[in-house]
Enzyme design. Structure first.
Site, PDB file in Angstrom:
ATOM      1  N   GLU A  46     -35.687 -18.782 -41.562  1.00 40.43           N
ATOM      2  CA  GLU A  46     -36.876 -18.356 -40.837  1.00 40.43           C
ATOM      3  C   GLU A  46     -36.511 -18.143 -39.375  1.00 40.43           C
ATOM      4  OE1 GLU A  46     -40.184 -21.002 -41.632  1.00 40.43           O
ATOM      5  OE2 GLU A  46     -39.521 -21.164 -43.710  1.00 40.43           O
ATOM      6  N   ASP A  57     -47.295 -25.789 -32.749  1.00 38.77           N
ATOM      7  CA  ASP A  57     -45.983 -26.401 -32.609  1.00 38.77           C
ATOM      8  C   ASP A  57     -45.980 -27.617 -31.708  1.00 38.77           C
ATOM      9  OD1 ASP A  57     -44.146 -24.798 -34.223  1.00 38.77           O
ATOM     10  OD2 ASP A  57     -44.837 -23.155 -32.950  1.00 38.77           O
TER      11      ASP A  57
END
Lengths: 255, 400
Positions: A46, A57
């Site tokens: 990824e 995040d």
């Protein structure tokens, strides 16, 4: 055959995906990291597109994104680096919607496909907006959409997101932002068992919080695959020619 | 109630709004979307909310004819005195409503972001009153320049969490609050302080702030015999006090609606927070709106002397009012705001918040006639900004 279909056809379990932020630790490091990952045990990769305000995040990816952006990395440059990399694993792009919108959604998909990407994960693209505006574009460029699900997601919605996803479905291991290194236990087991019982059309890869061999093993015992992101990024060593990647992968896989 | 500028069922005002959120937030946002209107419109909520606004907040706030300011500008300048609401700004109108809402949804912990600290104080205040745990996220830069409000929040028993990413201001505090919510989805309600964020927040906050324009219509009628003014002026960061001051006039074609956004050092200096004049379409904090970004879609760091306006985005309602021309927005510089703050202090004996001073400064940009009635929403008081004012005292010593 689509690279993800091919992967899941030939390998049904213990599939390891590695996430990293493109442009980190150095602006030019993307191609080399891709090549090293391809050689040292990643089944798919990824490629994280850095964003100034990564809401989903935790601190590690916030930091790597900030560094990458301050070094001047752009999406076009990341695509160039992907093209130049000698890597033969499925490449999945993961990022946030706003940079893609400014790039131009169709241009982005066109250039992503040309750069060798085969799937796209945009956590802040709502399924409803995807269906209304972008689904046919993904199909046009053979980019597979992958959606996230969390333990809070209802069964009904999991089935809906499974039907929209192609290649695989991305299960967040617990309700959290990325990189919360916790021990996995009963709540993850219940969540993964629930997913198994739903008999989804896609293989499920679990991510968020998988940071060492034990947590990886835990996921492999329950689901087809796992994604490691923050732990990989934290261990990238810019001082070493190979960024310490072979050593990290060896420890992670306990080989 | 008249049909006003409400979003559609997906939360869009024209092209702007929506809920661009990661799946981890979906259950919480969906729960709010499904329940906020029925709760807001329930008899029980309406009674509790209006009783608290009267007895606890001190509403209605006065609509005050500022005679000296009126004389200076040769028109009738009315100040809607939100600075006199409990805690010193309009922010409490929203937090009273949202804490009540959170109680009805069974939540026991409240989180909030804050820029100037006014929303943080208003949240901490209502949490103290209603026995809710309270965590406020605030940029490190703002904790320094709005220190008195940090102290107030602590006094009220809230935990203040510094946001240390980015420019360490309002945008970053909002990021941290959203991340906290992702990590604590079950027991926590996030009180956004402005008409920003994913649907239903822009509509929820606008409705709770609409008490401002509702009172203006009643008060003005009593004082002048007419229920709508010629113009309403309010400052706009995210835009909650402006949304509240505009709300009942959105369908009154004769009322000029004017927003003052923070130009910082100037719209074209690169140090600005003028999201409408310098921004373009994009997504920030889960909403499609106008925001300041570079050509790669990275959100840029804003600048304003006023912590409450130091935000690179704006509520989707305002983006829609801007592109349709229904409201006009003026960029006001740091220096213009400072001057207006000194002027109001010396002419009327009212020290305004730096945010509200941006609205006052619009009087230097637009000419009004002597017979006209102009309402300026004085969204907050300036105690929190005294250190900034004192640093600039010499420059503005002669203002009066």
């Amino acid at each position: 055959m689509h690279p993800l279909d091919k992967l899941f056809k030939t390998k049904e379990k213990e599939i390891l995906s590695i996430y990293f932020t493109a442009g980190y630790p150095t602006r030019e490091s993307t191609a080399r990291i891709l090549e090293l990952l391809g050689r040292h045990g990643a089944d798919l990769i990824e490629v994280g597109l850095p964003f100034s305000d990564p809401l989903a995040d935790g601190p590690v990816i916030q930091h790597s994104s900030q560094v990458a952006l301050s070094q001047g990395i752009t999406i076009s440059e990341i695509f160039d680096q992907m093209k130049s990399a000698n890597v033969h694993k499925p490449l999945v792009l993961m990022g946030y919607l706003n940079p893609v919108l400014q790039y131009g959604f169709e241009d982005f998909l066109f250039d992503a496909a040309a750069a060798g990407a085969c799937a796209l994960i945009l956590p802040d693209l709502p399924a409803e907006v995807f269906v209304a505006n972008y689904k046919s574009l993904y199909e046009k460029y053979n980019i597979y959409p992958v959606f996230l699900i969390s333990p809070q997601t209802s069964d009904e919605r999991i089935h809906m997101l499974d039907s929209l996803s192609r290649g695989f479905l991305y299960a967040v291991s617990s309700s959290s932002t990325t990189g919360k290194a916790e021990r996995f236990g009963e709540s993850q087991k219940l969540w993964f068992d629930r997913l198994k019982a739903l008999k989804l059309k896609n293989p499920v890869l679990a991510g968020f919080g998988i940071h060492n061999h034990n947590t990886l093993r835990f996921v492999f015992d329950h689901l087809p695959g796992a994604v490691v992101g923050s732990a990989f990024i934290k261990n990238l060593d810019p001082e070493q020619n190979d960024y310490g990647i072979p050593g990290f992968m060896k420890q992670l896989l306990n080989t | 109630m008249n049909p006003l500028y409400y979003p559609d069922n997906q939360g869009f005002y024209g092209d702007f709004g929506g809920a661009f959120i990661p799946e981890m937030l979906y259950p919480n946002i969906h729960e709010l979307q499904e329940n906020y209107l029925s709760i807001l419109e329930s008899k029980e909520f309406v009674e509790q909310y209006s009783k608290l606004l009267t007895d606890y907040v001190g509403r209605p706030t006065p609509l005050y004819l500022a005679k000296n300011l009126s004389e200076r500008y040769h028109t009738n300048v009315w100040l809607k005195r939100e600075d006199l609401a409990h805690t010193g700004s309009h922010k409490i109108n929203n937090t009273v409503g949202q804490v009540l809402l959170a109680k009805k949804l069974g939540k026991n912990r409240i989180i909030a972001e804050t820029g100037a600290g006014q929303h943080g104080v208003a949240t901490a205040t209502v949490c103290a009153l209603m026995n809710m745990e309270c965590i406020v996220f605030m940029g490190e830069t703002d904790m320094k320049r709005q220190a008195p409000n940090v102290a107030r929040m602590k006094m009220l028993g809230a935990e203040v969490q510094p946001a240390t990413s980015g420019s360490k201001t309002l945008k970053d505090a909002t990021n941290e609050a959203i991340r906290y919510w992702i990590n604590h989805p079950n027991d926590t309600h996030y009180i956004i302080g402005s008409v920003v964020g994913p649907h239903p927040y822009p509509d929820l906050v606008a409705r709770l702030q609409s008490i401002i324009s509702k009172e203006i219509t009643v008060q003005l009628l009593g004082l002048t015999g007419r229920s709508s003014p010629d113009a309403v002026i309010a400052c706009v960061g995210g835009g909650s006090n402006a949304a509240g001051a505009f709300f009942h006039f959105l369908k009154t074609p004769d009322v000029l609606l004017i927003g003052a956004e923070a130009a910082g050092e100037g719209v074209n200096t690169g140090r600005t927070a003028a999201s409408l004049h310098q921004g373009s379409r994009g997504i920030i904090h889960g909403s499609m709106t106008m925001l300041m970004q570079d050509k790669n879609g990275q959100i840029t760091e804003p600048h304003s002397i006023s912590a409450g306006l130091d935000y690179p985005g704006i509520g989707p309602l305002h983006a829609q009012l801007f592109v349709t021309g229904k409201a006009k927005y003026y960029p006001i510089t740091d220096n213009e705001a400072l001057k207006a703050a000194f002027l109001l202090s010396r002419l009327e004996g009212i020290i305004p918040a730096l945010e509200s001073a941006h609205a006052l400064a619009v009087l230097d940009h637009i000419h009004f006639d002597p017979g006209q009635h102009v309402v300026i929403n004085l969204s907050g008081r300036g105690d929190k900004d005294l250190s900034t004012f004192l640093q600039n005292l010499d420059n503005y010593a002669s203002v009066r």
